[in-house]
Write a protein that holds these residues in place. Structure first.
Motif, mmCIF file in Angstrom:
data_model
loop_
_atom_site.group_PDB
_atom_site.id
_atom_site.type_symbol
_atom_site.label_atom_id
_atom_site.label_comp_id
_atom_site.label_asym_id
_atom_site.label_seq_id
_atom_site.Cartn_x
_atom_site.Cartn_y
_atom_site.Cartn_z
ATOM 1 N N UNK A 184 1.237 3.228 8.984
ATOM 2 C CA UNK A 184 -0.485 3.686 8.721
ATOM 3 C C UNK A 184 -1.371 3.880 9.804
ATOM 4 N N UNK A 185 -1.539 4.525 11.035
ATOM 5 C CA UNK A 185 -2.026 5.162 12.277
ATOM 6 C C UNK A 185 -2.504 4.236 13.107
ATOM 7 N N UNK A 186 -2.114 2.379 13.053
ATOM 8 C CA UNK A 186 -1.180 1.607 14.512
ATOM 9 C C UNK A 186 -0.244 2.280 14.981
ATOM 10 N N UNK A 190 -7.221 4.307 10.405
ATOM 11 C CA UNK A 190 -6.434 4.565 11.840
ATOM 12 C C UNK A 190 -5.998 5.776 12.255
ATOM 13 N N UNK A 191 -4.895 6.407 11.162
ATOM 14 C CA UNK A 191 -4.384 7.721 11.182
ATOM 15 C C UNK A 191 -5.811 8.710 11.692
ATOM 16 N N UNK A 226 0.798 -0.988 0.003
ATOM 17 C CA UNK A 226 -0.053 -0.477 -0.175
ATOM 18 C C UNK A 226 0.834 0.930 -0.367
ATOM 19 N N UNK A 227 0.710 1.992 -1.085
ATOM 20 C CA UNK A 227 1.237 3.933 -1.275
ATOM 21 C C UNK A 227 1.792 4.869 0.841
ATOM 22 N N UNK A 228 2.405 4.607 0.681
ATOM 23 C CA UNK A 228 2.709 5.648 2.291
ATOM 24 C C UNK A 228 1.412 7.016 2.026
ATOM 25 N N UNK A 229 1.552 7.160 1.105
ATOM 26 C CA UNK A 229 1.011 8.959 1.015
ATOM 27 C C UNK A 229 -1.533 8.119 0.911
#
Length: 845
Positions: A392-394, A358-359, A350-353
């Motif tokens: 990714x927010x986790x 969760x974020x 999955x792309x970092x952007x």
């Protein structure tokens, strides 16, 4: 007469009474006497500047009386500083410094919401100095005024002049921002029942009934049917022994609950027929024969998962945007279709952007954790170390691994690492299986996170991703032999697909080639009988059921932990899966097709504060809807744009069986690009890169073996889904390569996929003509010509309907008269038109 609307400023000066005298010539003497008395009281106490508005009336004496009363009020108020315990007042000089530059005064306490005011008044200093606001004494609030219409205001003493019935009615009203009986406790004779502020539970009391004047009894939901002003009026009343706003606090918006916690349990490759809540629903809708596809005894109870449906909502038409692991998971996380995330194929990173839900929660101060299979970090296996920089927010992700279907885990002693094991290593965990088997271990780690969050008083969001019941089909005792006495049949749709009677669509790939599946259709029935009795098939299904049963037991453990932590009512619990598992329906073992048990997934959600119990939602939803819906349900504000739709209205409405026939959702074969699907209201249109389009009617054909694409009774829904699909493809909302063109309607010049309609018992296909059977069948038998027009070379008719061409335009044959699109696919759809164009070109040459 005193002058109208005169403002008198009482200042720290003996000369102030001169202002009064000049302003109010007829009543100055009386007012001056009061003022002189007032100033004597303020010899040692500074007088706060107070503005008094004296409104002239026709009766001059009333005007004077009002002015004197106001001054007496100030005098009385000032005396409270000498003997606060002998009167009932909010001390105007009280200020509590909390050390954070937030000074608390009685005015702040007085205006606070009920539940916040309760917390303030637990502070001893506050309750002692803010007696009126905290309800700790019996007196009238002398600063309080009762609005009586036309701009008039009355003091509490005015209530004592009313008849008893009128006074009782007035005392029960909500007026000028307060309950009258609370502000005028003494006048209302309600001193023993002064309501102290209490924390308000944000839910409607289901046992409470509002009694109307005609004797009718209504529950809290009835308030929603009223206009906003009427609803507000009713919410402020006392009825049937309770304040309506307290009994119906949710409907009356008389509470500000904390944002809810979130727990999402996602299984992997889960056929929803194995869940008794879904099975019971399908049996009622379609009967046992079409529901219990592995036989009447091949069923099991899943009471803990079922409880989520009983206490919350079950969505019966929930689909993944792509029935394969990575693309599906990326759509859940992002609310976007997979090709917008970088994870549009299996094992794609999955792309970092990409911003996940969760974020958003992390930015809203939630403690976040991901436990279990992730499958969004590329090819890494198991991939414990890929979490760094890809959270990714986790925030907590020690127990998140990228991919693989390990059967046991354990924490490495004196380390932050986790060690994974295959089932072949199960002997290492003898007598402690339940502590280390993957499902148990991951649930326990999730429960640990919940307990720690509760202990730290943190709002939390947990994503618990269980690798089962995905293959390999192995499970710990006692679940490994729990279904050893159950016999599993091959589903009838699997038999028909394998024998081509009737055949599945061309995009459906048959399995069992590795199990000896024969090429000769005459041998297929014998093969399927043997396969059905094989140890491999029976063990495969028995262990699959065992894995589901183990998951259900752990859901029970999770529910008990949530209840035991006291967060049951303020925690959203979701149960779902990344995609389905066909388990030999339509001749396929796993996933990857648009059939119900592949693209369709379970989705149950429990949230007592907002979602009514036992709700069944038949409106179609997609995995891209998850992120916007869950954030909306949690009350989280964000500025993100999602491709998915917010489905909160269906979840929280009082309608227990909502269905929106207009909503269209999409799914696609992101792995191989063989098909794309549009679904609405129980109908599915599937088009492929090759072959005829299929229209499924799940109402009349839940087994999905009949193609309704040419049914005159389905023209309207067909056109709706065709147009929606073309628009979604052309706007790039859903990924699908049209290639040389895709048929939106059935071509006249296309062979049937079913076995030939022969009078003998021999089984052949159109493709067998000229090889396995004589080509003379095309010459001698009209029914063979109709069945195999392409093979028999009798394509002498243009097709009706449309073909989606490479430029993204859906055209009829009449719209292809320029010959531009007469490629191989165009010729098959419009043989006559394309032949004319070719002939015209030759003549021109």
């Amino acid at each position: 007469m005193c002058s109208n609307n005169t403002q008198i400023l009482i200042a720290q000066s003996h000369s102030s009474y001169k202002v009064v005298k000049s302003a109010l010539p007829r009543c100055a003497n009386s007012l001056i006497l009061s003022m002189r008395s007032l100033m004597l009281m303020y010899v040692t106490v500074p007088l706060l500047l107070t503005k008094i508005v004296v409104q002239a009336t026709k009766d001059g004496e009333s005007e004077c009386r009002l002015g004197i009363d106001l001054l007496e009020t100030i005098a009385s108020s000032s005396s409270s500083k000498r003997s606060l315990k002998n009167s009932c007042q909010n001390d105007p000089r009280f200020v509590l410094d909390d050390g954070n530059e937030n000074n608390l005064t009685c005015e702040i306490v007085h205006r606070a919401e009920e539940n916040l005011r309760y917390n303030y008044c637990q502070i001893e200093e506050v309750s002692a100095h803010c007696e009126i606001s905290c309800g700790t004494c019996c007196a009238n609030d002398r600063s309080y005024r009762i609005a009586i219409g036309e701009g008039g205001n009355k003091w509490c003493k005015w209530l004592e002049t009313l008849a008893d019935t009128e006074k009782i009615r007035r005392c029960q009203e909500y007026n000028s921002g307060r309950l009258v009986k609370e502000a005028c406790a003494k006048a209302c004779g309600d001193c023993k029942n002064i309501p102290s502020p209490q924390p308000i539970v944000c839910k409607n009391d289901r046992s409470y009934r509002i009694i109307l004047n005609d004797g009718q009894k209504k529950n809290c939901v009835w308030l929603k049917s009223l206009s906003e002003p009427d609803q507000d009026l009713w919410c402020r009343k006392i009825n049937n022994g309770k304040e309506v706003r307290e009994a119906c606090s949710r409907t009356c918006s008389f509470c500000k609950p904390e944002k809810p916690n979130l727990v999402v349990v996602m299984t992997d490759e889960h056929n929803y027929r194995t869940l008794s809540a879904y099975r019971d629903f399908l049996v009622k809708k379609h009967g046992k024969a079409k529901t219990n596809v592995w036989g009447p005894d091949a069923i099991m109870p899943t009471p803990n998962i079922d409880s989520l449906a009983k206490d919350g909502a079950m969505l019966t038409n929930y689909y993944t945007a792509a029935p394969v692991c990575t693309p599906s998971r990326s759509s859940f996380m992002s609310g976007m279709y997979p090709h917008f995330t970088g994870s549009d194929t299996n094992n794609g990173a999955m792309n970092l952007d990409v911003t996940t839900f969760a974020q958003v929660l992390q930015e809203a101060n939630y403690a976040t954790s991901y436990v279990g299979k992730w499958h969004l970090d590329g090819n890494e296996i198991p991939g414990w170390d890929t979490n760094v920089g890809r959270e990714f927010g986790f925030e907590e992700n020690k127990y998140r691994f990228n991919r693989g279907h390990w059967k046991y885990f354990e924490d490495v002693p004196n380390s932050d690492r986790v060690q994974e094991y295959n089932y072949t290593n199960s002997d290492l965990f003898e007598n402690r299986y339940e502590k280390h088997f993957s499902t148990d271990f991951l649930f326990d780690r999730g429960i640990d996170f919940i307990k720690n969050s509760v202990r730290k008083k943190e709002q939390f969001a947990l994503f618990l991703s269980i690798p089962d019941p995905h293959a390999p089909n192995e499970v710990r005792p006692p679940y490994d032999n729990l279904y050893d006495e159950t016999f599993f049949k091959v589903p009838t749709t699997g038999r028909s697909a394998m024998t081509k009677d009737p055949a599945s669509p061309i995009w459906q790939v048959m399995d069992l080639a590795d199990r000896g599946r024969p090429d000769d259709l005459d041998e297929m029935e014998e093969f399927l009988d043997a396969f059905e009795k094989s140890d491999w098939w029976q063990d495969y299904m028995r262990k699959y059921f065992g894995m589901v049963r183990c998951i259900d037991e752990n859901i029970g453990k999770l529910l008990n932990s949530i209840k035991g932590s006291g967060i049951e009512n303020n925690t959203i619990l979701v149960f779902t899966s990344d995609h389905g598992d066909m388990l030999m329906e339509h001749g396929k073992i796993d996933k990857g097709s648009p059939f119900e048990t592949s693209a369709g997934i379970p989705f149950l959600i429990r949230y007592p504060e907002k979602i009514p119990a036992s709700k069944v939602i038949e409106t179609p939803s997609s995995s891209v809807d998850f992120a916007p819906t869950i954030l909306s349900l949690m009350g989280i504000q964000h500025g993100l744009h999602f491709q998915g739709k917010d489905a909160i209205e269906a979840l929280v409405s009082d309608d227990l069986s909502p269905i929106d026939y207009d909503k269209v959702i999409f799914s696609a074969d992101y792995s191989n690009g063989r098909w794309v699907m549009a679904m609405a209201g129980g109908f599915k249109l599937v088009i492929g890169r090759t072959g005829a389009p299929w229209l499924f009617d799940l109402h009349s054909d839940p087994e999905e073996i009949t193609n309704f694409i040419e049914s005159p009774f389905h023209e309207e829904i067909k056109a709706k889904l065709q147009n929606a699909l073309v628009e979604a493809i052309n706007s790039n909302l859903i990924k699908f390569d049209i290639g040389n063109g895709s048929f939106l309607d059935t071509p006249k010049c296309i062979d049937e996929l079913d076995i030939l309609p022969l009078s003998s018992n021999q089984k052949y296909l159109c493709s067998d003509i000229g090889t396995k059977t004589s080509s003379t069948k095309c010459d001698k038998q009209r029914k063979i010509q109709i069945h195999c027009p392409d093979t028999c070379n009798i394509c002498n008719e243009d097709s009706e309907g449309r073909i989606l061409l490479p430029d993204g335009v859906a055209r009829t044959c009449k719209e292809m008269d320029d010959g531009q699109w007469c490629n191989k696919r165009g010729k098959k759809f419009c043989p006559i038109t394309c032949a004319k164009e070719e002939k015209g070109s030759e003549d021109f040459i």
